[in-house]
Design an enzyme around this catalytic site. Structure first.
Site, PDB file in Angstrom:
ATOM      1  N   ASP A  56       3.183   5.351  -6.889  1.00 22.85           N
ATOM      2  CA  ASP A  56       4.338   5.703  -5.901  1.00 22.85           C
ATOM      3  C   ASP A  56       5.046   5.111  -6.581  1.00 22.85           C
ATOM      4  OD1 ASP A  56       2.954   5.547  -3.331  1.00 22.85           O
ATOM      5  OD2 ASP A  56       2.777   3.328  -3.262  1.00 22.85           O
ATOM      6  N   HIS A  75      -2.258  -1.850  -9.637  1.00 23.81           N
ATOM      7  CA  HIS A  75      -3.450  -0.994  -9.021  1.00 23.81           C
ATOM      8  C   HIS A  75      -4.589  -2.330  -8.883  1.00 23.81           C
ATOM      9  CE1 HIS A  75      -5.852   1.374  -7.102  1.00 23.81           C
ATOM     10  NE2 HIS A  75      -4.765   2.145  -6.818  1.00 23.81           N
ATOM     11  N   HIS A 114       0.852  -1.398   0.220  1.00 20.66           N
ATOM     12  CA  HIS A 114      -0.416  -0.234   0.452  1.00 20.66           C
ATOM     13  C   HIS A 114       1.194   1.056   0.535  1.00 20.66           C
ATOM     14  CE1 HIS A 114      -3.244   2.543   0.243  1.00 20.66           C
ATOM     15  NE2 HIS A 114      -4.190   2.105   1.995  1.00 20.66           N
TER      16      HIS A 114
HETATM   17  N1  ACO Z   1       5.241  -5.772 -11.050  1.00 22.47           N
HETATM   18  C1  ACO Z   1       5.096  -7.130 -11.194  1.00 22.47           C
HETATM   19  N2  ACO Z   1       3.890  -7.863 -11.868  1.00 22.47           N
HETATM   20  C2  ACO Z   1       3.067  -7.223 -11.219  1.00 22.47           C
HETATM   21  C3  ACO Z   1       2.623  -5.973 -10.327  1.00 22.47           C
HETATM   22  C4  ACO Z   1       3.896  -5.187 -10.301  1.00 22.47           C
HETATM   23  N3  ACO Z   1       3.706  -4.024  -9.571  1.00 22.47           N
HETATM   24  N4  ACO Z   1       1.643  -5.792  -9.923  1.00 22.47           N
HETATM   25  C5  ACO Z   1       0.945  -6.875 -10.614  1.00 22.47           C
HETATM   26  N5  ACO Z   1       1.263  -8.200 -11.668  1.00 22.47           N
HETATM   27  C6  ACO Z   1       1.009  -9.107 -11.788  1.00 22.47           C
HETATM   28  C7  ACO Z   1       0.712 -10.452 -11.154  1.00 22.47           C
HETATM   29  O1  ACO Z   1       2.367 -10.703 -10.789  1.00 22.47           O
HETATM   30  C8  ACO Z   1      -0.386 -11.042 -11.422  1.00 22.47           C
HETATM   31  O2  ACO Z   1       0.172 -11.595 -12.539  1.00 22.47           O
HETATM   32  P1  ACO Z   1      -0.675 -13.040 -12.402  1.00 22.47           P
HETATM   33  O3  ACO Z   1      -2.033 -12.682 -12.939  1.00 22.47           O
HETATM   34  O4  ACO Z   1       0.843 -13.603 -13.400  1.00 22.47           O
HETATM   35  O5  ACO Z   1      -0.559 -14.002 -11.640  1.00 22.47           O
HETATM   36  C9  ACO Z   1      -0.833  -9.886 -11.744  1.00 22.47           C
HETATM   37  O6  ACO Z   1      -0.301  -8.688 -12.646  1.00 22.47           O
HETATM   38  C10 ACO Z   1      -2.596  -8.935 -11.023  1.00 22.47           C
HETATM   39  O7  ACO Z   1      -1.465  -8.700  -9.379  1.00 22.47           O
HETATM   40  P2  ACO Z   1      -1.842  -9.439  -8.367  1.00 22.47           P
HETATM   41  O8  ACO Z   1      -0.892  -8.936  -6.933  1.00 22.47           O
HETATM   42  O9  ACO Z   1      -3.168 -10.470  -8.696  1.00 22.47           O
HETATM   43  O10 ACO Z   1      -2.867  -7.730  -8.299  1.00 22.47           O
HETATM   44  P3  ACO Z   1      -3.789  -7.356  -7.147  1.00 22.47           P
HETATM   45  O11 ACO Z   1      -4.727  -6.272  -7.371  1.00 22.47           O
HETATM   46  O12 ACO Z   1      -3.838  -7.887  -5.430  1.00 22.47           O
HETATM   47  O13 ACO Z   1      -2.867  -6.009  -5.766  1.00 22.47           O
HETATM   48  C11 ACO Z   1      -1.279  -4.623  -5.885  1.00 22.47           C
HETATM   49  C12 ACO Z   1      -2.433  -4.587  -6.551  1.00 22.47           C
HETATM   50  C13 ACO Z   1      -0.609  -4.962  -4.560  1.00 22.47           C
HETATM   51  C14 ACO Z   1      -0.617  -2.813  -6.279  1.00 22.47           C
HETATM   52  C15 ACO Z   1       0.315  -5.057  -6.683  1.00 22.47           C
HETATM   53  O14 ACO Z   1      -0.196  -4.283  -7.635  1.00 22.47           O
HETATM   54  C16 ACO Z   1       1.444  -4.938  -6.248  1.00 22.47           C
HETATM   55  O15 ACO Z   1       2.240  -5.798  -5.113  1.00 22.47           O
HETATM   56  N6  ACO Z   1       2.205  -3.914  -6.942  1.00 22.47           N
HETATM   57  C17 ACO Z   1       3.193  -3.524  -6.270  1.00 22.47           C
HETATM   58  C18 ACO Z   1       3.575  -2.376  -5.136  1.00 22.47           C
HETATM   59  C19 ACO Z   1       2.391  -1.079  -4.988  1.00 22.47           C
HETATM   60  O16 ACO Z   1       3.283  -0.231  -5.875  1.00 22.47           O
HETATM   61  N7  ACO Z   1       1.961  -0.855  -4.071  1.00 22.47           N
HETATM   62  C20 ACO Z   1       1.541   0.261  -3.905  1.00 22.47           C
HETATM   63  C21 ACO Z   1      -0.638   0.023  -4.923  1.00 22.47           C
HETATM   64  S1  ACO Z   1      -1.443   1.866  -4.458  1.00 22.47           S
HETATM   65  C22 ACO Z   1      -1.387   2.160  -3.023  1.00 22.47           C
HETATM   66  O17 ACO Z   1      -1.548   1.585  -2.548  1.00 22.47           O
HETATM   67  C23 ACO Z   1      -1.039   3.859  -3.325  1.00 22.47           C
END
Ligand code: ACO
Length: 391
Positions: free
Chosen positions: A327, A272, A233
């Protein structure tokens, strides 16, 4: 993806969506996100217009009242906030003393806001008027707390707020001891506006869940702070900057990211739950960084690395809806303002406090305690075995 009908049933059975994806938990007037086209508006006003024209104070009024203020209302609102900025000496002391243990700034923030509640005689009394006042006090005092934390982690004495400065200028002044230039004040004001509110994300949801038991507002804000602290987050902005440092020069960007992706690691600042397109807040921050890069070589370098990562990520993962989130570029702009990396998430909280309290007040207006269910996947009914008979 499943959905939830009015009573949380789908085809007569309780529905289930991991991480509550796509689940509607209530109604809100605060913000609207269209994740497919990368659109965000607070109370109907597009975020780009607010970033261009508004101030953190005015945006705070908007989020608390669901409308823009008149000039007189804004004047009064601002003055109230400014008066409330002071915090008790004991809160400064707990920040300074606890910082000596090397506690993270977000843990210090959680501790300080919890401690602040002791000094609020109205903390446990619910009335619309008192709750509104508490909300204003929390906004104003959290700003002072995060700035004091920014100094305490460097072993510096806190600087008290000055009444004649805007929220943005006052925060930078309390952090650095110098009144910021008009340009820096405006950049920080925009950072605060962009972080002020974002629908029902993990921290805001935490706050709404906690207040739904009709506990006190401080408990709800403390929960929200705890949630924001996490790397999935609000903690991602710090991880982005650490990643940029590690990469060091633009020519190493693609190889670094490719290696991380090969190891199935997530790239901080991308992806996201709701946006499947460019986060509009990231676009505003990128354009600020672009202007700053013209006169600052560090920003130029970080931005160049960032742009190459962005291009590589969109080429490889854009089809999955993975784009930069808020971010990704915020850290570059905050670094330019002289804010150190470990303070990025507290800055996020400094903006977001208004969104949290606005949602908490909204929840209280039409409250029903949150009490979802889980699908039980444990053992079937079994008899209790006395301890001496267990193998
Ligand atoms: N880098 C690489 N691959 C990613 C990323 C990433 N940052 N984010 C998502 N993916 C991929 C996942 O591996 C997944 O792939 P798959 O379908 O082949 O398994 C797919 O995209 C869906 O991702 P999930 O993790 O299921 O998405 P979720 O909605 O649960 O998570 C989150 C969203 C937590 C923001 C995620 O994208 C992440 O961890 N990002 C990195 C951390 C981040 O930047 N957080 C800030 C978010 S904005 C905020 O809170 C202010």
């Amino acid at each position: 993806m499943s959905y939830v009908s009015e009573k949380g049933q789908k085809d007569g059975k309780p529905s289930y969506s991991k991480g509550l994806e796509g689940v509607i938990i209530g109604e809100s007037k605060k913000s609207f996100i269209d994740g497919e086209r990368g659109y965000l508006a607070y109370v109907g006003i597009p975020i780009e217009q607010l970033a261009q024209n508004s101030t953190y104070e005015e945006t705070s009024f908007l989020l608390l009242h669901d409308r823009l203020p008149t000039e007189k209302e804004l004047y009064e609102f601002r003055n109230n906030l400014y008066i409330y900025r002071e915090i008790p000496d004991e809160v400064y002391s707990i920040i300074i003393n606890s910082a000596r243990y090397g506690v993270s700034p977000m843990s210090l923030l959680r501790l300080a806001v919890d401690y602040l509640s002791i000094f609020d005689e109205e903390a446990d009394i619910h009335s619309e008027e008192l709750n509104y006042r508490k909300a204003l006090r929390l906004i104003a005092k959290l700003h002072t707390i995060t700035a004091a934390i920014g100094r305490a982690i460097k072993g510096l004495e806190p600087i008290r707020p000055r009444d004649n400065l805007s929220m943005a200028a006052s925060w930078l002044y309390m952090l650095k001891g110098e009144i910021p230039s008009k340009e820096d004040e405006r950049i920080f004001d925009i950072i605060l506006i962009l972080h002020a509110e974002h629908e029902i994300n993990a921290s805001t949801f935490s706050g709404r869940v906690i207040i739904s038991s009709l506990t006190d507002m401080y408990s709800a804000v403390v929960a929200a702070i705890g949630s924001l602290k996490g790397p999935l987050h609000g903690g991602a902005n710090e991880d982005v900057m650490k990643m940029l440092w590690e990469i060091g020069t633009p020519d190493r960007a693609e190889e670094f990211i490719a290696r991380k992706l090969k190891r199935k690691e997530k790239i901080p600042g991308f992806g996201h739950r709701v946006y499947k397109n460019y986060d509009p807040r990231a676009a505003v921050l990128k354009s600020i960084a672009e202007k700053l890069a013209e006169k600052n070589s560090d920003v130029k370098n970080w931005l160049e690395i960032g742009k190459r990562i962005e291009k590589f990520m969109i080429e490889n993962l854009g089809s999955k809806g993975i784009y930069p989130n808020v971010d990704f570029y915020s850290g570059i702009v905050m670094s330019y303002l002289g804010i150190e990396t470990r303070m990025f998430t507290p800055v996020f909280a400094t903006g977001r406090i208004v969104g949290w309290v606005a949602h908490i007040l909204e929840q209280l207006k039409d409250n029903r305690i949150f009490r979802p269910r889980v699908i039980y996947v444990g053992p079937e009914e079994q008899n209790y075995i006395p301890i001496e008979q267990r193998g």
